[in-house]
Design a protein around this motif. Sequence first.
Motif, short mmCIF file in Angstrom:
data_model
loop_
_atom_site.label_atom_id
_atom_site.label_comp_id
_atom_site.label_asym_id
_atom_site.label_seq_id
_atom_site.Cartn_x
_atom_site.Cartn_y
_atom_site.Cartn_z
N LYS A 119 1.24 -59.85 -16.29
CA LYS A 119 2.31 -59.23 -17.05
C LYS A 119 2.21 -57.71 -16.93
O LYS A 119 1.10 -57.16 -16.89
N THR B 83 12.59 -50.78 -16.19
CA THR B 83 12.13 -51.60 -17.31
C THR B 83 12.47 -53.07 -17.08
O THR B 83 11.68 -53.95 -17.46
N GLY B 84 13.61 -53.35 -16.45
CA GLY B 84 13.97 -54.74 -16.16
C GLY B 84 13.01 -55.39 -15.19
O GLY B 84 12.63 -56.56 -15.34
N ARG C 10 20.40 -58.27 -12.06
CA ARG C 10 21.36 -58.80 -11.10
C ARG C 10 22.62 -57.94 -10.94
O ARG C 10 23.03 -57.65 -9.80
N THR D 67 9.61 -56.12 -17.02
CA THR D 67 9.65 -57.27 -17.92
C THR D 67 10.09 -58.56 -17.23
O THR D 67 10.08 -59.62 -17.85
N GLY D 68 10.49 -58.45 -15.96
CA GLY D 68 10.94 -59.63 -15.23
C GLY D 68 12.30 -60.12 -15.68
O GLY D 68 12.61 -61.33 -15.57
N ASP D 69 13.14 -59.20 -16.16
CA ASP D 69 14.46 -59.58 -16.68
C ASP D 69 15.47 -59.64 -15.52
O ASP D 69 16.17 -58.67 -15.23
N ARG D 70 15.54 -60.78 -14.89
CA ARG D 70 16.44 -60.94 -13.74
C ARG D 70 17.91 -60.82 -14.15
O ARG D 70 18.73 -60.32 -13.37
N LYS D 71 18.24 -61.25 -15.35
CA LYS D 71 19.62 -61.19 -15.82
C LYS D 71 20.10 -59.74 -15.92
O LYS D 71 21.25 -59.43 -15.60
N ALA D 72 19.22 -58.85 -16.38
CA ALA D 72 19.59 -57.45 -16.49
C ALA D 72 19.66 -56.78 -15.12
O ALA D 72 20.45 -55.86 -14.90
N SER E 259 13.27 -60.06 -7.19
CA SER E 259 13.05 -61.39 -7.76
C SER E 259 11.81 -62.05 -7.17
O SER E 259 11.02 -62.69 -7.88
N GLU F 239 4.53 -63.61 -11.65
CA GLU F 239 4.52 -64.69 -12.64
C GLU F 239 3.61 -65.84 -12.21
O GLU F 239 2.95 -66.48 -13.05
#
Length: 232
Positions: A151, A116-117, A127, A120-125, A139, A146
């Motif tokens: 999306k 899921t990360g 890493r 959604t492109g959630d790099r913080k989740a 990344s 992007e």
Amino acid sequence: MGQILDFYNIIFLVLAVVVFLRLRSVLGRKTGSERPPVDPYQGRDRPEVGDRDNVIPMPPRGAPGSGPEPVGETGEPVPEGSALDRALRAVMAADRTFEPNHFLAGARAAYEMIVTGFATGDRKALRPLLSKEVFDGFSAAIQDRESRGEKVETTFVGIDKAEIVEAGMRANFVQITVRFVSQLITVTRNAQGDVIDGDPTKVSDLVDIWTFERNAGSADPNWYLVATKTPD
């Protein structure tokens, strides 16, 4: 003269009895400072349970759930003496905190977070869950997506199966490979919102083979995804 010798003999006898009773009173009771019996399967450097909250201490072998028998959702045991059985026992000997079912529960949670990360492109989740090499690859793929204005919409339905298929050591690092069978609804849309991949009404089966790694000699209990592939 005989009476004197008898007198001294009586004194020595009394002293011997007193010493024996005192020794018995000390050796015959527990003082609270005794060391536990030695477990031949327990390593000397096993960490204390209170040192790391998410460390599960290994029970003695022969206790229920102590071996690497149940390693998948089906509960099927690993054949005794098989290559996987030997590999898991070698890992358990090197890393006393490792327990297959406990590991699989964490791997399932990590799998869902990573899938899921990435969608959604959630790099913080991502890493803290990935090795540097895998994170850089994820990344870069997110950045490429992007840059095109695309999306990804993903609905995680669930994991049908998660099973350990390989295990081993690389120097001081434990590596565990897991085969996941999951169900997703995933759609990729372009910058205009048009569907260019996937189907918003279809549940798709996904099979992934992921390898996780941790340093058995480190106080860090976390596992990191170090490799991904899909079956041929």
